[in-house]
Each structure stands twice: as C-alpha cells, then as structure tokens.
Motif scaffolding. Sequence first.
Motif, PDB file in Angstrom:
ATOM      1  N   VAL A  17       0.841  -1.205   0.000  1.00  0.00           N
ATOM      2  CA  VAL A  17       0.000   0.000   0.000  1.00  0.00           C
ATOM      3  C   VAL A  17       0.876   1.255   0.000  1.00  0.00           C
ATOM      4  O   VAL A  17       0.685   2.171  -0.810  1.00  0.00           O
ATOM      5  CB  VAL A  17      -0.955  -0.002   1.218  1.00  0.00           C
ATOM      6  N   ILE A  18       1.877   1.308   0.889  1.00  0.00           N
ATOM      7  CA  ILE A  18       2.751   2.481   0.981  1.00  0.00           C
ATOM      8  C   ILE A  18       3.510   2.707  -0.325  1.00  0.00           C
ATOM      9  O   ILE A  18       3.566   3.829  -0.856  1.00  0.00           O
ATOM     10  CB  ILE A  18       3.762   2.302   2.142  1.00  0.00           C
ATOM     11  N   LEU A  19       4.073   1.634  -0.872  1.00  0.00           N
ATOM     12  CA  LEU A  19       4.875   1.791  -2.084  1.00  0.00           C
ATOM     13  C   LEU A  19       4.014   2.244  -3.259  1.00  0.00           C
ATOM     14  O   LEU A  19       4.428   3.089  -4.047  1.00  0.00           O
ATOM     15  CB  LEU A  19       5.594   0.476  -2.421  1.00  0.00           C
ATOM     16  N   VAL A  20       2.785   1.703  -3.348  1.00  0.00           N
ATOM     17  CA  VAL A  20       1.919   2.090  -4.460  1.00  0.00           C
ATOM     18  C   VAL A  20       1.490   3.551  -4.318  1.00  0.00           C
ATOM     19  O   VAL A  20       1.560   4.332  -5.275  1.00  0.00           O
ATOM     20  CB  VAL A  20       0.687   1.161  -4.540  1.00  0.00           C
ATOM     21  N   LEU A  21       1.078   3.944  -3.093  1.00  0.00           N
ATOM     22  CA  LEU A  21       0.597   5.314  -2.894  1.00  0.00           C
ATOM     23  C   LEU A  21       1.702   6.347  -3.140  1.00  0.00           C
ATOM     24  O   LEU A  21       1.509   7.327  -3.873  1.00  0.00           O
ATOM     25  CB  LEU A  21       0.030   5.486  -1.479  1.00  0.00           C
ATOM     26  N   THR A  22       2.880   6.134  -2.517  1.00  0.00           N
ATOM     27  CA  THR A  22       3.947   7.119  -2.711  1.00  0.00           C
ATOM     28  C   THR A  22       4.435   7.081  -4.156  1.00  0.00           C
ATOM     29  O   THR A  22       4.745   8.117  -4.737  1.00  0.00           O
ATOM     30  CB  THR A  22       5.128   6.863  -1.754  1.00  0.00           C
ATOM     31  N   GLY A  23       4.493   5.863  -4.722  1.00  0.00           N
ATOM     32  CA  GLY A  23       4.893   5.753  -6.129  1.00  0.00           C
ATOM     33  C   GLY A  23       3.980   6.582  -7.017  1.00  0.00           C
ATOM     34  O   GLY A  23       4.442   7.312  -7.898  1.00  0.00           O
ATOM     35  N   ALA A  24       2.675   6.509  -6.757  1.00  0.00           N
ATOM     36  CA  ALA A  24       1.716   7.275  -7.558  1.00  0.00           C
ATOM     37  C   ALA A  24       1.947   8.771  -7.378  1.00  0.00           C
ATOM     38  O   ALA A  24       1.953   9.534  -8.351  1.00  0.00           O
ATOM     39  CB  ALA A  24       0.290   6.903  -7.161  1.00  0.00           C
ATOM     40  N   PHE A  25       2.182   9.193  -6.129  1.00  0.00           N
ATOM     41  CA  PHE A  25       2.399  10.620  -5.861  1.00  0.00           C
ATOM     42  C   PHE A  25       3.614  11.138  -6.633  1.00  0.00           C
ATOM     43  O   PHE A  25       3.609  12.261  -7.143  1.00  0.00           O
ATOM     44  CB  PHE A  25       2.583  10.834  -4.359  1.00  0.00           C
ATOM     45  N   PHE A  26       4.670  10.314  -6.717  1.00  0.00           N
ATOM     46  CA  PHE A  26       5.876  10.769  -7.415  1.00  0.00           C
ATOM     47  C   PHE A  26       5.764  10.639  -8.921  1.00  0.00           C
ATOM     48  O   PHE A  26       6.367  11.420  -9.655  1.00  0.00           O
ATOM     49  CB  PHE A  26       7.098   9.998  -6.905  1.00  0.00           C
TER      50      PHE A  26
ATOM     51  N   VAL B  70       4.419  22.253   8.485  1.00  0.00           N
ATOM     52  CA  VAL B  70       3.457  21.298   7.918  1.00  0.00           C
ATOM     53  C   VAL B  70       4.146  20.350   6.936  1.00  0.00           C
ATOM     54  O   VAL B  70       3.945  19.130   6.988  1.00  0.00           O
ATOM     55  CB  VAL B  70       2.296  22.052   7.224  1.00  0.00           C
ATOM     56  N   THR B  71       5.005  20.892   6.058  1.00  0.00           N
ATOM     57  CA  THR B  71       5.648  19.997   5.085  1.00  0.00           C
ATOM     58  C   THR B  71       6.682  19.101   5.763  1.00  0.00           C
ATOM     59  O   THR B  71       6.907  17.985   5.307  1.00  0.00           O
ATOM     60  CB  THR B  71       6.314  20.769   3.933  1.00  0.00           C
ATOM     61  N   ALA B  72       7.299  19.575   6.867  1.00  0.00           N
ATOM     62  CA  ALA B  72       8.216  18.703   7.597  1.00  0.00           C
ATOM     63  C   ALA B  72       7.442  17.533   8.198  1.00  0.00           C
ATOM     64  O   ALA B  72       7.895  16.385   8.165  1.00  0.00           O
ATOM     65  CB  ALA B  72       8.942  19.475   8.693  1.00  0.00           C
ATOM     66  N   MET B 153       2.458  23.776  -0.019  1.00  0.00           N
ATOM     67  CA  MET B 153       2.605  22.625   0.874  1.00  0.00           C
ATOM     68  C   MET B 153       2.638  21.329   0.077  1.00  0.00           C
ATOM     69  O   MET B 153       3.469  20.456   0.316  1.00  0.00           O
ATOM     70  CB  MET B 153       1.447  22.582   1.878  1.00  0.00           C
ATOM     71  N   LEU B 154       1.726  21.202  -0.884  1.00  0.00           N
ATOM     72  CA  LEU B 154       1.692  19.989  -1.704  1.00  0.00           C
ATOM     73  C   LEU B 154       2.996  19.841  -2.480  1.00  0.00           C
ATOM     74  O   LEU B 154       3.622  18.774  -2.505  1.00  0.00           O
ATOM     75  CB  LEU B 154       0.506  20.052  -2.677  1.00  0.00           C
ATOM     76  N   VAL B 155       3.426  20.945  -3.116  1.00  0.00           N
ATOM     77  CA  VAL B 155       4.607  20.871  -3.975  1.00  0.00           C
ATOM     78  C   VAL B 155       5.862  20.578  -3.151  1.00  0.00           C
ATOM     79  O   VAL B 155       6.693  19.752  -3.542  1.00  0.00           O
ATOM     80  CB  VAL B 155       4.764  22.184  -4.767  1.00  0.00           C
TER      81      VAL B 155
END
Lengths: 280, 285
Positions: A17-26, B70-72, B153-155
């Motif tokens: 779950v963590i790898l998929v979610l962060t992967g998607a964000f990046f 917040v970003t930290a 914050m998002l970026v």
Amino acid sequence: MSASSAARTRLQVFRVVILVLTGAFFLIPLLAMLDFSTRDFLAEGRTWAAWGLLVTDPLLRGSIIISLVLSLLTALGMIVLLVPTMIWVRLRVQWMSRIVEFLCLLPLTVPPLVIIVGLKNVTLWLNYLIGDTPYWLAFLYVVLVLPYAYRALDAGLSAINVTILAEAARGLGASWLTVIAKIIVPNIKTALISASFISIALVLGEYTFASLLNFDTLQVTIALQSKANAQESVAASLASIIFAAALLIVLSFVSGGRKARRTVGTPIAPIPVEPTRETQ
Amino acid sequence: MARSRVARLSSALGLVPFLAYLVIFLIVPTLAVAVGAFTTAGRPSLANVAGLADGAILNSLWNSIVLSAVTALIGGVVGALLAYAVVTGRPDGLLRRLVTSICGVLAQFGGVTLAFAFIATISGAGVVSIWLDATFGTAFTSSTWLFELRGLMLVYSYFQIPLMVIVFLPALDGIRIQWREAASNLGATTWQYWRHVGLPLLTPAFLGSLLLLFANAFAAYATAAALVSQGSPIIPLWIRSALTSEVLLGRENLAYALALEMVVVVAIVMVAYSLLMKRTARWLQ
C-alpha cells in the motif's frame, strides 16, 4: 505460528500500500508533464512541437548551452579547488581536517538566498574583472556544490590508504605533484566521477543565483518562457529532470553495490558524529 | 621543536587557495549580511532589524514557519513509513537500491522544474485537474489554490518525503532484528514492542529529521519563486522583492535584515538537529 504468518501478511499489505501510494504521488506529476507537453490544444491527438522547440528555439537553445558550459566549468573548478586540498589535508595537515570538513559542509546551513544577498560586492567585482558574462557564475556554483562533492570525494579517499601510497611513491623519489597527479588521482576515479556528476546535475537545476543576478540560464529561461508557451516550458522541465535523473541514477549504479549503499545512504546534511568507516 | 612548528605551518600553506576561496565566496557574504543588517547609509543602526516587525513581514514569517512545519510533518510521517516499507525488504534487494537512488534524485529536485511538474498536473490546465473536474465535478480547473500556501505545501512535499527517506533510513537500519525477537520471546505483542522499544529508540532520529526537513523548507526559494510571481507570502519571496524592486526606497538594507532572520532561524534549527543526531549516533554504532 498462524499469528506470526498473519503478522507477516499484514506487513506485506502495508508495504505494498505504501509503495503504491507514494509511487503514484511521485509518478503522476511526471506523467502529467509528458501528457501536458505533447497535448494538441488545437486538434485531437498528440504533437511533439513543444519538444522540437528545445533545439529550434534560439532562446532556449542558447540557455541550454550556457547551463551546460557552466556545469562543466563548475565541475572543473570544484576538482581543481577540492581535490588537491583534500589530498593535502590527508597527507600533511591532518590537524586541519575538521576545519576543512566544517567549511565544506557549511553551505548546507547557509541558504543560497543568504549568500546571494551578501555577495553584492563580490559580484560587482566579478562583473568588473571578467565582464558581463554568465560564466563567472561558476565561481559561485563551486561553493554551492561543495558539500555534495566533498562527501563523494571523502568516500573515495577513505577507501584507499593515501598515506601509504604517498610514502611508497615518495620513497621511490616522486615529487608531491607526481604523488597527487599520478598515484592518488587515478585511484579515486569513481569518486571524481560521482563528484562531477552531482555538480553537473545541481548546476543544471540551479535557479536562485542565476535569476537574482539576471542571467539567462536554462532554469531562468524555462520560467520566463512559460508566459509565452507553457508547453515548451513543461517539455524543457521534463527534459532537464530526465537528464539529471539519468546522470544521478547511472552514478549510483556505477559506483557499485557496496559503495553505492554508502554514497546513496549518506545523509544530505552534516551528521556531526559519524560512525567511523572501519567499523561499518 | 621550533623546526617542526615551521614545517607544520609551511605545510598548511598548501590550504591557502582553498581557504581564500571560501573566505571570498562564503564567509565574507555571510558576514556582509550580518553587518548590513545593522547598517543604514554606512552608520550602525537598528532600523533594518526594526523593519522586520512590519505587519506584512511578520505575516510572511508566520506563513514560512507554518509551511515549513506542515511539510516537515507530512514529509516526516510519509517518508518514515516509506523508509520502513523499504527497510523491511531485502537489504541488498533491487527495491531498496531503486528507492534510495530515486529518493536521492527527487530530494534534489526542487525549483523551477518541480513547479512546472505541478502546473502540468493540478493547475488550471493541469491533466489531473481536468480529470478530477470531469469525474467528480470538483472545481480545480478554475481554482488558483496551487499558487497559494496550500499549493506550496503539496509541492514541497514532493522533495521533503524523499529527503526524509534518505536521512531516516540509517536510523531504521540501526534497529536490530534481535531486539524484536527478544521482545517477542518475552511475550511482547507487536504494539508493545513498538510502544516500549521501537518508538522510544527512533524518536530522537525522527525529531532530528523533522528539524532538518523544516530547515530545508524554510530556506527553499526556487520552487516558490517559480510558482508565485506576485506578492510575497513567505520570507524567501520577501527577500526577492527587497533585492529586485525599487519600490522599497529608503529600505535598501532590508534584504540584509531579512536574510539575517532566515539564517538565524536555519542556524537554530540546525544546531538542535546536530544535538539530536549526536544522541542518535550513540546507539547507531
């Protein structure tokens, strides 16, 4: 038994779950850049016109050349300044090593924005002595890349025994210059390549100094062009990310399994008490 | 005795070029900021520093602190979870090498390019905003939130999370599997292990990493400069307008005072960071 296998399953689910979610964000912003820069706003389908501008637009092409030359000048300046100094510290002035390390890592604590505010007089002098060319920015960039280059070179120098190599060569009648140029430098080739790659990648992405001193480097031009053609800016951004990422990823695999873990795992900022390398 | 001291000093002469270079390009500029902050028209004065009490500047200092904190926190929590997901895999596996390499790249990936990545994603013409609006009826295509504090914050999270992974992995590596086994042999549940062993051990490293992330966000300039072209919601952008605009007549040295404010905040945070890291290093060895 079943309790521990249930715990293992939970852990695996958590990891996926963590790898998929962060992967998607990046990944999503990068894919969005590709989509955005190739979208055809006038007709259906795809167009690579924005990417073509990377070579045909004289403004952008000029700034790419400026940034590439600057990155090479910076890498060269960094090597000329840092390599003899670091070798000399190990050979003859051990008692200065803490001070040199502190100075090299200092730019991590002093933000570039602060340096540029205080540099006003120095930049006036550079402008007066060298002229109104963006290439003297390389002098300032050497300071910017110093901590990263220092870490890479330090790892390389720690892996070989500088003192014994130097004593052997000196015993055979070599001069100090020969020791540095012909004995030690060939032995830290990988470290030199890492330090140069990191410097090049950092300079290609630099915006703060160049924009506040009004020089048209790649990043400054990308920011300016967005007003006229956002697609071109996004294409140039993606191209420069891919180029820098390729440099750094090739680097982390080139430097080999064991060493790669050291260089990649090394924190970006100074950790004052580092475990000695021999114990690791 | 005297000869050896002479030899020592003459060897040190080899460092003169390096030291001179850093004095010119690093030490002098930093000192110039400190001196300039307390000078007006060549005379010592407190006017610049007093200028920091201006309402708009105080407001942007507050925004800077909120943005950094917040970003930290986002970067710290998500980055720690990601680091844990990586560290529970094979230590020399492909996943670990891939994630650490990618994080090494992304942690450096602030600036103009990052701003455009998010403009292409979630600004008015962004790919994801168009999709969200079409699918869920949201109003992302007509919103300018990306160019406000929430957008920053998002970026910023995009480079804070990878930085956290890089600085936190060594601490997680220091946790020995034997401790876990010893705890479960004594009958501890997973929750008890984390509550009484894992978390207390990791807390100094975690807090230290948060401080580093805070300083990183507080000093960041290029990303915000590329996203926000008008106004100065945060301190780095105030420095930009103090440096570039002619409007602030009679307050030429305000940039020095602002830069001093920034360097003082970052320095305090970094000293706290190195103290916490010293504590962590004791059991990491």
